[in-house]
Design a protein around this motif. Structure first.
Motif, PDB file in Angstrom:
ATOM      1  N   GLY A  75       0.822  -1.212   0.000  1.00 26.07           N
ATOM      2  CA  GLY A  75       0.000   0.000   0.000  1.00 26.07           C
ATOM      3  C   GLY A  75       0.848   1.251   0.000  1.00 26.07           C
ATOM      4  O   GLY A  75       0.572   2.209  -0.742  1.00 26.07           O
ATOM      5  N   ASN A  76       1.916   1.256   0.793  1.00 27.01           N
ATOM      6  CA  ASN A  76       2.814   2.418   0.822  1.00 27.01           C
ATOM      7  C   ASN A  76       3.499   2.629  -0.524  1.00 27.01           C
ATOM      8  O   ASN A  76       3.742   3.775  -0.935  1.00 27.01           O
ATOM      9  CB  ASN A  76       3.866   2.242   1.920  1.00 27.01           C
ATOM     10  N   THR A  77       3.807   1.539  -1.194  1.00 23.67           N
ATOM     11  CA  THR A  77       4.440   1.636  -2.519  1.00 23.67           C
ATOM     12  C   THR A  77       3.513   2.342  -3.505  1.00 23.67           C
ATOM     13  O   THR A  77       3.939   3.238  -4.247  1.00 23.67           O
ATOM     14  CB  THR A  77       4.794   0.229  -3.042  1.00 23.67           C
ATOM     15  N   PHE A  78       2.247   1.966  -3.498  1.00 18.43           N
ATOM     16  CA  PHE A  78       1.282   2.633  -4.385  1.00 18.43           C
ATOM     17  C   PHE A  78       1.040   4.081  -3.939  1.00 18.43           C
ATOM     18  O   PHE A  78       0.896   4.989  -4.768  1.00 18.43           O
ATOM     19  CB  PHE A  78      -0.034   1.862  -4.417  1.00 18.43           C
ATOM     20  N   SER A  85      -6.108   4.746  -5.084  1.00 21.19           N
ATOM     21  CA  SER A  85      -7.125   3.694  -5.058  1.00 21.19           C
ATOM     22  C   SER A  85      -6.490   2.322  -4.854  1.00 21.19           C
ATOM     23  O   SER A  85      -7.000   1.496  -4.075  1.00 21.19           O
ATOM     24  CB  SER A  85      -7.959   3.716  -6.350  1.00 21.19           C
ATOM     25  N   LYS A  86      -5.356   2.071  -5.495  1.00 25.65           N
ATOM     26  CA  LYS A  86      -4.656   0.803  -5.284  1.00 25.65           C
ATOM     27  C   LYS A  86      -4.089   0.729  -3.867  1.00 25.65           C
ATOM     28  O   LYS A  86      -4.089  -0.339  -3.241  1.00 25.65           O
ATOM     29  CB  LYS A  86      -3.529   0.630  -6.312  1.00 25.65           C
ATOM     30  N   ALA A  87      -3.595   1.858  -3.374  1.00 25.71           N
ATOM     31  CA  ALA A  87      -3.084   1.891  -2.001  1.00 25.71           C
ATOM     32  C   ALA A  87      -4.190   1.529  -1.012  1.00 25.71           C
ATOM     33  O   ALA A  87      -3.970   0.765  -0.070  1.00 25.71           O
ATOM     34  CB  ALA A  87      -2.510   3.273  -1.687  1.00 25.71           C
ATOM     35  N   GLN A  88      -5.377   2.065  -1.249  1.00 22.04           N
ATOM     36  CA  GLN A  88      -6.529   1.763  -0.383  1.00 22.04           C
ATOM     37  C   GLN A  88      -6.792   0.272  -0.301  1.00 22.04           C
ATOM     38  O   GLN A  88      -7.024  -0.269   0.787  1.00 22.04           O
ATOM     39  CB  GLN A  88      -7.787   2.437  -0.924  1.00 22.04           C
ATOM     40  N   GLU A  89      -6.779  -0.378  -1.437  1.00 18.90           N
ATOM     41  CA  GLU A  89      -7.051  -1.817  -1.468  1.00 18.90           C
ATOM     42  C   GLU A  89      -6.085  -2.573  -0.571  1.00 18.90           C
ATOM     43  O   GLU A  89      -6.483  -3.491   0.163  1.00 18.90           O
ATOM     44  CB  GLU A  89      -6.947  -2.341  -2.907  1.00 18.90           C
ATOM     45  N   GLN A  90      -4.814  -2.184  -0.624  1.00 22.44           N
ATOM     46  CA  GLN A  90      -3.793  -2.889   0.143  1.00 22.44           C
ATOM     47  C   GLN A  90      -3.878  -2.555   1.633  1.00 22.44           C
ATOM     48  O   GLN A  90      -3.729  -3.444   2.484  1.00 22.44           O
ATOM     49  CB  GLN A  90      -2.403  -2.567  -0.408  1.00 22.44           C
ATOM     50  N   PHE A  91      -4.111  -1.288   1.958  1.00 24.79           N
ATOM     51  CA  PHE A  91      -4.247  -0.914   3.367  1.00 24.79           C
ATOM     52  C   PHE A  91      -5.452  -1.606   3.996  1.00 24.79           C
ATOM     53  O   PHE A  91      -5.382  -2.077   5.135  1.00 24.79           O
ATOM     54  CB  PHE A  91      -4.375   0.607   3.520  1.00 24.79           C
ATOM     55  N   LEU A  92      -6.555  -1.663   3.235  1.00 26.39           N
ATOM     56  CA  LEU A  92      -7.752  -2.333   3.748  1.00 26.39           C
ATOM     57  C   LEU A  92      -7.476  -3.813   3.993  1.00 26.39           C
ATOM     58  O   LEU A  92      -7.895  -4.378   5.019  1.00 26.39           O
ATOM     59  CB  LEU A  92      -8.913  -2.157   2.769  1.00 26.39           C
ATOM     60  N   ARG A  93      -6.744  -4.435   3.071  1.00 25.13           N
ATOM     61  CA  ARG A  93      -6.419  -5.849   3.251  1.00 25.13           C
ATOM     62  C   ARG A  93      -5.526  -6.036   4.483  1.00 25.13           C
ATOM     63  O   ARG A  93      -5.702  -7.006   5.237  1.00 25.13           O
ATOM     64  CB  ARG A  93      -5.738  -6.391   1.997  1.00 25.13           C
ATOM     65  N   ALA A  94      -4.596  -5.120   4.694  1.00 30.77           N
ATOM     66  CA  ALA A  94      -3.727  -5.204   5.876  1.00 30.77           C
ATOM     67  C   ALA A  94      -4.554  -5.142   7.157  1.00 30.77           C
ATOM     68  O   ALA A  94      -4.323  -5.910   8.105  1.00 30.77           O
ATOM     69  CB  ALA A  94      -2.692  -4.076   5.861  1.00 30.77           C
ATOM     70  N   ILE A  95      -5.539  -4.248   7.171  1.00 27.47           N
ATOM     71  CA  ILE A  95      -6.419  -4.128   8.338  1.00 27.47           C
ATOM     72  C   ILE A  95      -7.239  -5.405   8.508  1.00 27.47           C
ATOM     73  O   ILE A  95      -7.380  -5.929   9.624  1.00 27.47           O
ATOM     74  CB  ILE A  95      -7.337  -2.890   8.199  1.00 27.47           C
ATOM     75  N   MET A 110      -5.516   9.003   4.748  1.00 32.70           N
ATOM     76  CA  MET A 110      -4.871   9.971   3.860  1.00 32.70           C
ATOM     77  C   MET A 110      -5.132   9.664   2.386  1.00 32.70           C
ATOM     78  O   MET A 110      -5.156  10.583   1.561  1.00 32.70           O
ATOM     79  CB  MET A 110      -3.373  10.021   4.142  1.00 32.70           C
ATOM     80  N   THR A 111      -5.342   8.384   2.037  1.00 28.31           N
ATOM     81  CA  THR A 111      -5.685   8.093   0.637  1.00 28.31           C
ATOM     82  C   THR A 111      -7.009   8.754   0.272  1.00 28.31           C
ATOM     83  O   THR A 111      -7.166   9.263  -0.841  1.00 28.31           O
ATOM     84  CB  THR A 111      -5.789   6.572   0.380  1.00 28.31           C
ATOM     85  N   PHE A 112      -7.942   8.763   1.209  1.00 29.57           N
ATOM     86  CA  PHE A 112      -9.233   9.418   0.965  1.00 29.57           C
ATOM     87  C   PHE A 112      -9.081  10.933   0.927  1.00 29.57           C
ATOM     88  O   PHE A 112      -9.721  11.612   0.108  1.00 29.57           O
ATOM     89  CB  PHE A 112     -10.249   9.017   2.033  1.00 29.57           C
ATOM     90  N   VAL A 113      -8.228  11.481   1.806  1.00 31.52           N
ATOM     91  CA  VAL A 113      -7.993  12.927   1.813  1.00 31.52           C
ATOM     92  C   VAL A 113      -7.476  13.386   0.455  1.00 31.52           C
ATOM     93  O   VAL A 113      -7.937  14.386  -0.106  1.00 31.52           O
ATOM     94  CB  VAL A 113      -6.990  13.316   2.930  1.00 31.52           C
ATOM     95  N   HIS A 114      -6.515  12.645  -0.097  1.00 32.95           N
ATOM     96  CA  HIS A 114      -5.928  13.027  -1.382  1.00 32.95           C
ATOM     97  C   HIS A 114      -6.938  12.955  -2.517  1.00 32.95           C
ATOM     98  O   HIS A 114      -6.762  13.607  -3.548  1.00 32.95           O
ATOM     99  CB  HIS A 114      -4.719  12.144  -1.697  1.00 32.95           C
TER     100      HIS A 114
END
Length: 219
Positions: A75-78, A85-95, A110-114
């Motif tokens: 997620g951080n890489t994206f 949007s790709k970062a979100q997918e990965q952060f959500l999966r991590a959670i 912060m992905t949503f803020v951006h």
């Protein structure tokens, strides 16, 4: 100290080449363990080598599909490449895989803020702020999120909380000035902008806010 721990210590000391050596050896010793790939991915991410970092995080996930920190790293890489949007997918999966640290909720917010989805950002930033009450950046971004969602009273409380943690936080003073303007308290707004400028004389937003108030009072 095992090889991964040695690599992490070298990375903290900014000895990146030595860190890479230890992580490589850890992977060679235990090629089916995801942690070596995750740590090497974090090293590459630190070096802004996003393409290779992504490959290492994906390799870790191949080894263990429940490796929460691998999804977080991916997620951080994206995120660093502004693919929110790709970062979100990965952060959500991590959670979902059980990572419940302040950082992952903060980054998700912060992905949503951006993407200017301020209402969607708020619960994640609130959770991050609850988990880590001492992190100034998290507390400040939560305060901004409250303001963006027009929860002005709580935003004011949160900015004051930031100042309790960091008395010289010029952006917190600036935002308190904006909040005061929203509350139609011009004198208070001017005072807050002045406090921001005392701390950071080149604070352009505070200088602009002060100038607008002074022009309004002179007219």
């Amino acid at each position: 100290m095992d090889k991964l721990a040695k690599g992490i210590e070298e990375m903290k000391q900014h000895n990146l080449e030595q860190a890479a050596k230890w992580f490589t050896e850890a992977i060679e010793d235990q090629p089916e363990e995801p942690l070596g790939y995750i740590n090497f991915g974090n090293l590459l991410l630190h070096m802004k080598d996003y393409e290779r970092a992504q490959r290492f995080f994906e390799r870790a996930i191949e080894k263990d599909s429940h490796a929460a920190t691998a999804y977080y790293g991916l997620g951080n890489t994206f995120y660093e490449q502004e693919d929110y949007s790709k970062a979100q997918e990965q952060f959500l999966r991590a959670i979902e895989e059980g990572l419940n640290e302040a950082d992952v909720h903060f980054m998700m917010g912060m992905t949503f803020v951006h993407q200017e989805h301020y209402r969607l950002a708020l619960p994640y930033l609130m959770t991050a702020a609850e988990i880590d009450e001492k992190d100034i950046d998290i507390q400040f971004q939560y305060g901004l999120s409250l303001a963006q969602n027009e929860d002005i009273d709580h935003a004011e409380q949160q900015m004051n909380r930031v100042l309790q943690l960091e008395p010289n936080h010029s952006d917190a003073y600036y935002n308190l000035g904006v909040i005061a303007l929203y509350q139609e308290d011009v004198d208070k707004a001017l005072a807050k902008f002045n406090q921001a400028l005392e701390i950071q004389p080149e604070h352009m937003l505070a200088a602009n806010g002060k100038k607008q108030i002074e022009n309004m009072l002179d007219s």
